[in-house]
Design a protein around this motif. Structure first.
Motif, PDB file in Angstrom:
ATOM      1  N   THR A   1       0.599  -3.758 -11.267  1.00 29.01           N
ATOM      2  CA  THR A   1       1.669  -2.762 -11.202  1.00 29.01           C
ATOM      3  C   THR A   1       1.280  -1.648 -10.239  1.00 29.01           C
ATOM      4  OG1 THR A   1       2.323  -3.287 -13.463  1.00 29.01           O
ATOM      5  CG2 THR A   1       3.124  -1.205 -12.558  1.00 29.01           C
ATOM      6  N   LEU A   2       0.039  -1.229 -10.274  1.00 32.58           N
ATOM      7  CA  LEU A   2      -0.455  -0.238  -9.329  1.00 32.58           C
ATOM      8  C   LEU A   2      -0.312  -0.760  -7.903  1.00 32.58           C
ATOM      9  CD1 LEU A   2      -1.998   2.440  -8.731  1.00 32.58           C
ATOM     10  CD2 LEU A   2      -4.105   1.088  -8.921  1.00 32.58           C
ATOM     11  N   ALA A   3      -0.683  -2.009  -7.677  1.00 34.25           N
ATOM     12  CA  ALA A   3      -0.580  -2.603  -6.345  1.00 34.25           C
ATOM     13  C   ALA A   3       0.874  -2.679  -5.886  1.00 34.25           C
ATOM     14  CB  ALA A   3      -1.223  -3.992  -6.329  1.00 34.25           C
ATOM     15  N   ALA A   4       1.781  -2.989  -6.793  1.00 36.30           N
ATOM     16  CA  ALA A   4       3.205  -3.053  -6.437  1.00 36.30           C
ATOM     17  C   ALA A   4       3.730  -1.681  -6.049  1.00 36.30           C
ATOM     18  CB  ALA A   4       4.019  -3.625  -7.603  1.00 36.30           C
ATOM     19  N   GLN A   5       3.204  -0.636  -6.651  1.00 37.05           N
ATOM     20  CA  GLN A   5       3.641   0.734  -6.358  1.00 37.05           C
ATOM     21  C   GLN A   5       2.883   1.341  -5.182  1.00 37.05           C
ATOM     22  OE1 GLN A   5       6.408   0.247  -8.532  1.00 37.05           O
ATOM     23  NE2 GLN A   5       6.301   2.409  -8.081  1.00 37.05           N
ATOM     24  N   TYR A   6       1.843   0.693  -4.739  1.00 41.16           N
ATOM     25  CA  TYR A   6       1.022   1.204  -3.641  1.00 41.16           C
ATOM     26  C   TYR A   6       1.884   1.302  -2.382  1.00 41.16           C
ATOM     27  CZ  TYR A   6      -3.353   1.661  -0.977  1.00 41.16           C
ATOM     28  OH  TYR A   6      -4.383   2.098  -0.184  1.00 41.16           O
ATOM     29  N   PRO A   7       1.729   2.365  -1.603  1.00 42.31           N
ATOM     30  CA  PRO A   7       2.605   2.547  -0.435  1.00 42.31           C
ATOM     31  C   PRO A   7       2.324   1.578   0.709  1.00 42.31           C
ATOM     32  CG  PRO A   7       1.035   4.364  -0.638  1.00 42.31           C
ATOM     33  CD  PRO A   7       0.826   3.478  -1.829  1.00 42.31           C
ATOM     34  N   GLU A   8       3.348   1.330   1.501  1.00 40.76           N
ATOM     35  CA  GLU A   8       3.196   0.489   2.693  1.00 40.76           C
ATOM     36  C   GLU A   8       2.279   1.154   3.714  1.00 40.76           C
ATOM     37  OE1 GLU A   8       3.710  -2.555   3.750  1.00 40.76           O
ATOM     38  OE2 GLU A   8       4.520  -3.020   1.792  1.00 40.76           O
ATOM     39  N   LYS A   9       2.351   2.469   3.787  1.00 38.06           N
ATOM     40  CA  LYS A   9       1.494   3.222   4.701  1.00 38.06           C
ATOM     41  C   LYS A   9       0.703   4.248   3.886  1.00 38.06           C
ATOM     42  CE  LYS A   9       4.570   2.624   8.602  1.00 38.06           C
ATOM     43  NZ  LYS A   9       5.429   3.261   9.586  1.00 38.06           N
ATOM     44  N   PRO A  10      -0.355   3.800   3.234  1.00 37.87           N
ATOM     45  CA  PRO A  10      -1.127   4.717   2.386  1.00 37.87           C
ATOM     46  C   PRO A  10      -1.883   5.754   3.218  1.00 37.87           C
ATOM     47  CG  PRO A  10      -2.236   2.612   2.572  1.00 37.87           C
ATOM     48  CD  PRO A  10      -0.913   2.455   3.258  1.00 37.87           C
ATOM     49  N   THR A  11      -2.099   6.901   2.614  1.00 33.45           N
ATOM     50  CA  THR A  11      -2.914   7.926   3.253  1.00 33.45           C
ATOM     51  C   THR A  11      -4.376   7.508   3.187  1.00 33.45           C
ATOM     52  OG1 THR A  11      -3.263   9.157   1.212  1.00 33.45           O
ATOM     53  CG2 THR A  11      -1.284   9.728   2.500  1.00 33.45           C
ATOM     54  N   ARG A  12      -5.201   8.187   3.934  1.00 28.48           N
ATOM     55  CA  ARG A  12      -6.638   7.926   3.891  1.00 28.48           C
ATOM     56  C   ARG A  12      -7.153   8.159   2.471  1.00 28.48           C
ATOM     57  NH1 ARG A  12      -8.762  11.543   7.900  1.00 28.48           N
ATOM     58  NH2 ARG A  12      -7.527  10.262   9.283  1.00 28.48           N
ATOM     59  N   GLN A  13      -6.634   9.204   1.814  1.00 24.90           N
ATOM     60  CA  GLN A  13      -7.064   9.515   0.446  1.00 24.90           C
ATOM     61  C   GLN A  13      -6.654   8.417  -0.533  1.00 24.90           C
ATOM     62  OE1 GLN A  13      -9.036  12.228  -0.508  1.00 24.90           O
ATOM     63  NE2 GLN A  13      -9.195  11.020  -2.383  1.00 24.90           N
TER      64      GLN A  13
END
Length: 190
Positions: free
Chosen positions: A88-100
């Motif tokens: 579920t976390l992976a599904a919510q993970y952004p397409e363009k995540p920040t470095r943080q």
């Protein structure tokens, strides 16, 4: 910001867990206890109101709990709940995540490999991470990496593997109003 930043994620995880328990119980069509002894099984309870501290005010999903065990969680139940949380976390993970965000998800996996309540599982996960470093450059990359890692664990347990091309169909994004389930900062940081 005095609120615990993990609170919304933990509330979502709790809702998912209750929903899965409810649907599985309905699918099986029988009351199945965690323990073989009926003495450790409490009566069936039902929740008629949304979870406490829920941020949604209208049209909240009201999920009944069919039964609740008073005994400790089994290793298998912990594993299933953990994989549900991680997918579920992976599904919510952004397409363009920040470095943080990339750093945080890698640290989360490292923490799980050190602090997981099952020492045998934690040690195995640590070995898997050494052989398969976290890939978190995008939502798709992280979801596929996690599916591959989950399948690695399943193979070691003699379980069937999941076709990773279907990971989004199985663990897609949460259905939340006004993007309230997005990870903090996923829309505003580059």
């Amino acid at each position: 910001m005095s609120e615990n930043p993990w609170q919304p994620l933990l509330q979502t995880f709790e809702k998912i867990s209750i929903s899965l328990q409810t649907h599985l119980s309905n699918f099986i069509g029988i009351n199945k206890t965690r323990r073989s002894s009926p003495a450790v099984h409490s009566p069936v309870i039902s929740i008629e109101s949304p979870l406490p501290n829920s941020s949604s005010t209208s049209n909240s999903a009201q999920l009944p709990i069919k039964e609740k065990s008073t005994g400790p969680v089994t290793k298998e139940e912990l594993g299933r709940a953990t994989w549900t949380f991680l997918h579920t976390l992976a599904a919510q993970y952004p397409e363009k995540p920040t470095r943080q965000q990339k750093k945080d998800v890698k640290e989360l996996m490292a923490i799980l490999s050190r602090m997981y309540p099952c020492r045998e599982c934690a040690d195995h996960f640590k070995e898997i991470l050494r052989a398969n470093p976290v890939q978190a450059g995008s939502q798709e990359e992280f979801s596929q990496w996690l599916c591959h890692v989950h399948n690695t664990v399943n193979r070691s347990l003699g379980k069937l593997v999941f076709p990773c091309e279907r990971v989004d169909a199985r663990w897609g994004k949460l259905d939340c109003e006004q993007r309230s389930c997005d990870l903090q900062g996923s829309s505003f940081h580059i």
